[in-house]
Write an enzyme that holds these catalytic residues in place. Structure first.
Site, PDB file in Angstrom:
ATOM      1  N   GLY A  13       0.812  -1.638   0.179  1.00  0.00           N
ATOM      2  CA  GLY A  13       0.201   0.047   0.125  1.00  0.00           C
ATOM      3  C   GLY A  13       0.818   1.271  -0.418  1.00  0.00           C
ATOM      4  CG  ASN A  15       1.219   3.912  -5.391  1.00  0.00           C
ATOM      5  OD1 ASN A  15       1.496   4.766  -6.169  1.00  0.00           O
ATOM      6  ND2 ASN A  15       1.991   2.407  -5.853  1.00  0.00           N
ATOM      7  CE  LYS A  91      -8.117 -12.115  -4.732  1.00  0.00           C
ATOM      8  NZ  LYS A  91      -7.759 -13.535  -5.061  1.00  0.00           N
ATOM      9  CB  ILE A  93     -12.752  -4.207 -11.149  1.00  0.00           C
ATOM     10  CG1 ILE A  93     -11.524  -3.728  -9.991  1.00  0.00           C
ATOM     11  CG2 ILE A  93     -13.719  -2.692 -10.577  1.00  0.00           C
ATOM     12  CD1 ILE A  93     -11.734  -2.972  -8.574  1.00  0.00           C
ATOM     13  CG  HIS A 109       1.362  -2.603 -15.343  1.00  0.00           C
ATOM     14  ND1 HIS A 109       0.705  -3.442 -15.104  1.00  0.00           N
ATOM     15  CD2 HIS A 109       2.075  -2.875 -16.368  1.00  0.00           C
ATOM     16  CE1 HIS A 109       1.173  -4.449 -15.463  1.00  0.00           C
ATOM     17  NE2 HIS A 109       2.132  -3.887 -16.120  1.00  0.00           N
ATOM     18  CG  ASP A 150      -2.158  -4.279 -16.810  1.00  0.00           C
ATOM     19  OD1 ASP A 150      -2.909  -3.389 -15.457  1.00  0.00           O
ATOM     20  OD2 ASP A 150      -1.900  -4.966 -16.699  1.00  0.00           O
ATOM     21  CD  GLU A 179       3.730   2.030  -9.017  1.00  0.00           C
ATOM     22  OE1 GLU A 179       3.293   1.320  -8.341  1.00  0.00           O
ATOM     23  OE2 GLU A 179       5.119   0.861  -9.831  1.00  0.00           O
TER      24      GLU A 179
HETATM   25  C1  GRF Z   1       2.992  -1.098  -7.989  1.00  0.00           C
HETATM   26  O1  GRF Z   1       4.194  -1.530  -8.956  1.00  0.00           O
HETATM   27  C2  GRF Z   1       1.833  -1.006  -8.928  1.00  0.00           C
HETATM   28  O2  GRF Z   1       2.965  -0.670  -9.853  1.00  0.00           O
HETATM   29  C3  GRF Z   1       1.072  -1.870  -8.901  1.00  0.00           C
HETATM   30  O3  GRF Z   1       1.509  -2.883  -7.873  1.00  0.00           O
HETATM   31  C4  GRF Z   1       2.328  -2.320  -6.751  1.00  0.00           C
HETATM   32  C5  GRF Z   1       1.369  -1.654  -5.861  1.00  0.00           C
HETATM   33  O4  GRF Z   1       2.767  -1.338  -4.801  1.00  0.00           O
HETATM   34  N1  GRF Z   1      -0.293  -2.494  -9.196  1.00  0.00           N
HETATM   35  P1  GRF Z   1       1.925  -0.457  -3.354  1.00  0.00           P
HETATM   36  O5  GRF Z   1       1.434  -1.973  -2.917  1.00  0.00           O
HETATM   37  O6  GRF Z   1       1.312   0.971  -3.325  1.00  0.00           O
HETATM   38  O7  GRF Z   1       3.721  -0.484  -2.327  1.00  0.00           O
END
Ligand code: GRF
Length: 206
Positions: A13, A15, A91, A93, A109, A150, A179
């Site tokens: 988590g 992000n 999962k 959606i 991604h 994607d 990201e």
């Molecule tokens: C990230 O690399 C994102 O691109 C992918 O899953 C990963 C999640 O990382 N969809 P985090 O849990 O946000 O650290």
């Protein structure tokens, strides 16, 4: 008006945390009102609880017959949300959810889509492929979610150059940093109503 966001996450988590923290730092008129996760033990859930963000654990053990995700949809609808942010959600959606939130679900991604996208390409698998192919650059992509993996319309994509023989773990760290930058920027564009749609493509208003 303040935008209400739901984040879906299954793992670390980072992000998710980054978005929550930057909303505060940048005084964005938005709030993460709910975290949905299939995994009650993940760090994303721990972070949500510590920060008084409501959590919803949604998985096939708790809801074995909810194939269309009708129950999930009903629960989300209680929040009158503006945006769904998928942040490492493992999962799929449902079409049902996608139809209900058309052009309102973002995903990130860790590659330059369409390269290394689709079922089976996630996390380190992407970076290992980049390494195996000796790619000179990689990057990250934020896109709106459609019914396939994607393939939805791209909002922001940013690339970075790789040094010779940079290992997958190093690549992963660099991409994750990228990201965090582009995912928050995407959320900000959405929340500030700076995205307009033309021929099914998102454009950024200057
Ligand atoms: C990230 O690399 C994102 O691109 C992918 O899953 C990963 C999640 O990382 N969809 P985090 O849990 O946000 O650290």
């Amino acid at each position: 008006m303040k935008k209400a966001i739901v984040v879906f996450a299954s793992g670390t988590g980072s992000n998710f945390k980054n978005i929550v923290e930057k909303i505060k730092i940048h005084n964005l008129d938005a709030e993460v009102v709910l975290l949905v996760s299939n995994n009650s033990n993940c760090n994303a859930v721990t972070f949500a609880k510590k920060n008084n963000i409501k959590t919803l654990i949604y998985n096939s053990i708790k809801y074995p017959n909810d194939f269309n995700q009708d129950i999930l949809l009903k629960k989300i609808k209680q929040y009158e949300i503006d945006l769904i942010v998928l942040a490492g959600y493992m999962k799929k959606i449902s079409k049902n959810l996608i139809k209900n939130y058309k052009n309102k679900i973002l995903n990130i991604h860790p590659s330059l889509l369409p390269k290394y996208g689709g079922k089976g390409f996630y996390g380190m698998k992407v970076h290992e492929a980049v390494y195996a192919n000796k790619d000179k650059k990689t990057g990250a992509t934020v896109h709106f979610v459609d019914e396939n993996y994607d393939t939805g319309p791209i909002l922001i994509q940013k690339e970075i150059n790789l040094k010779l023989d940079e290992k997958p773990s190093k690549i992963s760290g660099k991409v994750l940093e990228l990201e965090h930058e582009i995912y928050f920027n995407s959320v900000r564009l959405f929340c500030e109503d700076k995205i307009l749609w033309k021929n099914n493509k998102p454009l950024i208003k200057e």
